[in-house]
Design a protein around this motif. Sequence first.
Motif, PDB file in Angstrom:
ATOM      1  N   PRO A 219      -6.976   8.248 -19.263  1.00  0.00           N
ATOM      2  CA  PRO A 219      -7.700   6.796 -19.462  1.00  0.00           C
ATOM      3  C   PRO A 219      -7.580   5.687 -20.299  1.00  0.00           C
ATOM      4  CG  PRO A 219      -9.933   9.003 -19.417  1.00  0.00           C
ATOM      5  CD  PRO A 219      -7.951   8.809 -19.648  1.00  0.00           C
ATOM      6  N   LYS A 220      -6.513   6.354 -21.164  1.00  0.00           N
ATOM      7  CA  LYS A 220      -6.277   5.192 -22.011  1.00  0.00           C
ATOM      8  C   LYS A 220      -4.914   4.540 -21.402  1.00  0.00           C
ATOM      9  CE  LYS A 220      -3.400   4.655 -26.630  1.00  0.00           C
ATOM     10  NZ  LYS A 220      -2.922   5.583 -28.187  1.00  0.00           N
ATOM     11  N   ASP A 221      -3.855   5.608 -20.444  1.00  0.00           N
ATOM     12  CA  ASP A 221      -2.893   4.898 -19.566  1.00  0.00           C
ATOM     13  C   ASP A 221      -3.506   3.646 -18.456  1.00  0.00           C
ATOM     14  OD1 ASP A 221      -1.021   5.614 -21.400  1.00  0.00           O
ATOM     15  OD2 ASP A 221      -0.568   7.888 -19.940  1.00  0.00           O
ATOM     16  N   PHE A 222      -4.362   4.356 -17.260  1.00  0.00           N
ATOM     17  CA  PHE A 222      -5.259   3.791 -16.857  1.00  0.00           C
ATOM     18  C   PHE A 222      -5.177   1.972 -17.400  1.00  0.00           C
ATOM     19  CE2 PHE A 222      -8.795   2.325 -14.121  1.00  0.00           C
ATOM     20  CZ  PHE A 222      -7.859   2.939 -12.562  1.00  0.00           C
ATOM     21  N   ILE A 223      -6.330   2.078 -18.585  1.00  0.00           N
ATOM     22  CA  ILE A 223      -6.808   1.105 -18.694  1.00  0.00           C
ATOM     23  C   ILE A 223      -5.783  -0.165 -18.910  1.00  0.00           C
ATOM     24  CG2 ILE A 223      -8.309  -0.014 -20.646  1.00  0.00           C
ATOM     25  CD1 ILE A 223     -10.045   2.098 -20.891  1.00  0.00           C
TER      26      ILE A 223
ATOM     27  N   GLN B 124      -7.308  -1.607  -5.017  1.00  0.00           N
ATOM     28  CA  GLN B 124      -8.270  -0.866  -4.971  1.00  0.00           C
ATOM     29  C   GLN B 124      -7.059   0.490  -5.314  1.00  0.00           C
ATOM     30  OE1 GLN B 124      -9.067   0.454  -0.769  1.00  0.00           O
ATOM     31  NE2 GLN B 124     -11.226   0.338  -1.550  1.00  0.00           N
ATOM     32  N   MET B 125      -7.128   0.999  -5.819  1.00  0.00           N
ATOM     33  CA  MET B 125      -6.816   2.358  -6.222  1.00  0.00           C
ATOM     34  C   MET B 125      -7.209   3.000  -7.501  1.00  0.00           C
ATOM     35  SD  MET B 125      -3.264   0.224  -8.481  1.00  0.00           S
ATOM     36  CE  MET B 125      -3.614  -0.279  -7.675  1.00  0.00           C
ATOM     37  N   GLY B 126      -6.995   4.274  -8.007  1.00  0.00           N
ATOM     38  CA  GLY B 126      -7.839   5.003  -8.722  1.00  0.00           C
ATOM     39  C   GLY B 126      -7.512   6.175  -8.861  1.00  0.00           C
ATOM     40  N   ILE B 127      -8.493   6.490  -7.642  1.00  0.00           N
ATOM     41  CA  ILE B 127      -8.637   7.709  -6.651  1.00  0.00           C
ATOM     42  C   ILE B 127      -7.790   9.279  -6.901  1.00  0.00           C
ATOM     43  CG2 ILE B 127      -8.578   7.903  -5.062  1.00  0.00           C
ATOM     44  CD1 ILE B 127     -11.323   9.716  -6.059  1.00  0.00           C
ATOM     45  N   VAL B 128      -6.639   8.681  -7.116  1.00  0.00           N
ATOM     46  CA  VAL B 128      -5.282   9.824  -7.629  1.00  0.00           C
ATOM     47  C   VAL B 128      -4.723   9.985  -8.646  1.00  0.00           C
ATOM     48  CG1 VAL B 128      -3.009   9.929  -6.732  1.00  0.00           C
ATOM     49  CG2 VAL B 128      -4.114   8.779  -5.387  1.00  0.00           C
ATOM     50  N   ASP B 129      -5.578   8.685  -9.649  1.00  0.00           N
ATOM     51  CA  ASP B 129      -5.049   8.704 -10.688  1.00  0.00           C
ATOM     52  C   ASP B 129      -6.819   9.858 -11.774  1.00  0.00           C
ATOM     53  OD1 ASP B 129      -3.262   6.143 -11.450  1.00  0.00           O
ATOM     54  OD2 ASP B 129      -4.294   6.201  -9.836  1.00  0.00           O
ATOM     55  N   CYS B 130      -7.640   9.554 -10.969  1.00  0.00           N
ATOM     56  CA  CYS B 130      -8.557  10.031 -11.706  1.00  0.00           C
ATOM     57  C   CYS B 130      -8.816  11.734 -11.676  1.00  0.00           C
ATOM     58  CB  CYS B 130      -9.373   8.904 -11.584  1.00  0.00           C
ATOM     59  SG  CYS B 130     -10.743   9.141 -10.211  1.00  0.00           S
TER      60      CYS B 130
ATOM     61  N   SER C  58       1.241  -0.828  -0.028  1.00  0.00           N
ATOM     62  CA  SER C  58       0.250   0.175   0.220  1.00  0.00           C
ATOM     63  C   SER C  58       1.328   1.188  -0.054  1.00  0.00           C
ATOM     64  CB  SER C  58      -0.637  -0.394   1.548  1.00  0.00           C
ATOM     65  OG  SER C  58      -1.592  -0.988   1.476  1.00  0.00           O
ATOM     66  N   LYS C  59       0.209   2.575  -0.787  1.00  0.00           N
ATOM     67  CA  LYS C  59       1.085   3.009  -0.490  1.00  0.00           C
ATOM     68  C   LYS C  59       0.122   4.771  -0.986  1.00  0.00           C
ATOM     69  CE  LYS C  59       4.449   5.625  -3.508  1.00  0.00           C
ATOM     70  NZ  LYS C  59       3.581   7.134  -3.833  1.00  0.00           N
ATOM     71  N   GLY C  60       0.212   5.327   0.257  1.00  0.00           N
ATOM     72  CA  GLY C  60      -0.260   6.825   0.131  1.00  0.00           C
ATOM     73  C   GLY C  60      -0.129   7.668  -0.910  1.00  0.00           C
ATOM     74  N   GLY C  61      -1.044   7.890  -1.211  1.00  0.00           N
ATOM     75  CA  GLY C  61      -1.290   8.698  -2.642  1.00  0.00           C
ATOM     76  C   GLY C  61      -0.784   7.831  -3.753  1.00  0.00           C
ATOM     77  N   GLY C  62      -0.757   6.961  -4.463  1.00  0.00           N
ATOM     78  CA  GLY C  62       0.075   6.152  -5.041  1.00  0.00           C
ATOM     79  C   GLY C  62      -0.826   6.141  -6.093  1.00  0.00           C
ATOM     80  N   LEU C  63      -0.080   6.503  -7.549  1.00  0.00           N
ATOM     81  CA  LEU C  63      -0.695   6.025  -8.883  1.00  0.00           C
ATOM     82  C   LEU C  63      -0.382   5.135  -8.942  1.00  0.00           C
ATOM     83  CD1 LEU C  63       0.991   9.161 -10.785  1.00  0.00           C
ATOM     84  CD2 LEU C  63      -1.585   8.960 -10.035  1.00  0.00           C
ATOM     85  N   ILE C  64      -1.438   4.181 -10.308  1.00  0.00           N
ATOM     86  CA  ILE C  64      -1.461   2.874 -10.538  1.00  0.00           C
ATOM     87  C   ILE C  64      -0.213   2.550 -11.645  1.00  0.00           C
ATOM     88  CG2 ILE C  64      -2.474   3.723 -12.419  1.00  0.00           C
ATOM     89  CD1 ILE C  64      -4.089   0.746 -12.933  1.00  0.00           C
ATOM     90  N   LYS C  65       0.580   3.848 -11.833  1.00  0.00           N
ATOM     91  CA  LYS C  65       2.044   3.190 -12.887  1.00  0.00           C
ATOM     92  C   LYS C  65       3.137   2.928 -11.095  1.00  0.00           C
ATOM     93  CE  LYS C  65       5.333   6.277 -14.713  1.00  0.00           C
ATOM     94  NZ  LYS C  65       6.100   5.952 -13.634  1.00  0.00           N
ATOM     95  N   GLU C  66       2.401   3.616 -10.025  1.00  0.00           N
ATOM     96  CA  GLU C  66       3.315   3.129  -9.440  1.00  0.00           C
ATOM     97  C   GLU C  66       3.623   1.627  -8.420  1.00  0.00           C
ATOM     98  OE1 GLU C  66       4.761   7.495  -6.184  1.00  0.00           O
ATOM     99  OE2 GLU C  66       2.239   7.112  -7.147  1.00  0.00           O
ATOM    100  N   PHE C  67       2.125   1.245  -8.658  1.00  0.00           N
ATOM    101  CA  PHE C  67       1.683  -0.117  -7.896  1.00  0.00           C
ATOM    102  C   PHE C  67       2.252  -0.982  -9.370  1.00  0.00           C
ATOM    103  CE2 PHE C  67      -1.135   2.516  -5.983  1.00  0.00           C
ATOM    104  CZ  PHE C  67      -0.496   2.235  -4.370  1.00  0.00           C
ATOM    105  N   VAL C  68       2.468  -0.697 -10.691  1.00  0.00           N
ATOM    106  CA  VAL C  68       2.676  -1.777 -11.190  1.00  0.00           C
ATOM    107  C   VAL C  68       4.102  -1.600 -11.477  1.00  0.00           C
ATOM    108  CG1 VAL C  68       3.109  -2.272 -14.026  1.00  0.00           C
ATOM    109  CG2 VAL C  68       1.159  -1.172 -13.130  1.00  0.00           C
TER     110      VAL C  68
END
Length: 214
Positions: free
Chosen positions: A121-125, A69-75, A42-52
């Motif tokens: 969006p494209k990167d998130f998908i 469980q992520m996405g709020i920081v991204d969107c 888990s990472k506070g303020g983490g973007l999906i890229k950082e989890f990848v």
Amino acid sequence: MKKRLLIFSDSLALPRNTPEQTIYEDTYPYLLNKNYQVFQFSKGGGLIKEFVEQTFYYNQYHPDIVIIQMGIVDCAPRAFTKLEEAIFDSNRVFRWIRRFLSNIKATKYIRKIRQVSWTPPKDFISMCEFFIDKFHESEVFALSIVPASSDYEKQVPGITKKIDKYNLMLKNVFGNKYIDLKDIPLKGIMSDHHHLTKEGHQYIYNAILRTLNG
């Protein structure tokens, strides 16, 4: 032997002291320990890229189940892109300009106009699909982004539409492995309109079990 369950999450899966307190023993990862052998990044303020970027390491656990469980920081709607924020932070003069814009509430106005998301969006998908491919021997589930309250929408105009848009992406990518949290009770969310109370963690724990046992 318990199945191995791996969680990737932003700060929502973590204990907190503010604005209200949620201790570790109240969090849904801790509760899931009763049913599974749980691993967590888990990472506070983490973007999906950082989890990848961390999947290379956590793939070595060979989990049976993966939950993201992520996405709020991204969107979330922003005034400036991630690159622009980095430029602001690059020297003292730019940092002063950034603070000045915030102090005169220009940032809020710019955010309302620009509605920038730090992960397009494209990167998130693409990165959601990456999780499924990377953990191809596991069942990969995604929790939806927690819905925005009316107060949250007033605080951050446009957040509701952004959450709905990115949740639809999650649903389209993960299909029947999408765990919808749209009915989370208001008392399950802290007064910051984002993080989870003890009741919120219990709700998510129950939602996960219903899906995994269904």
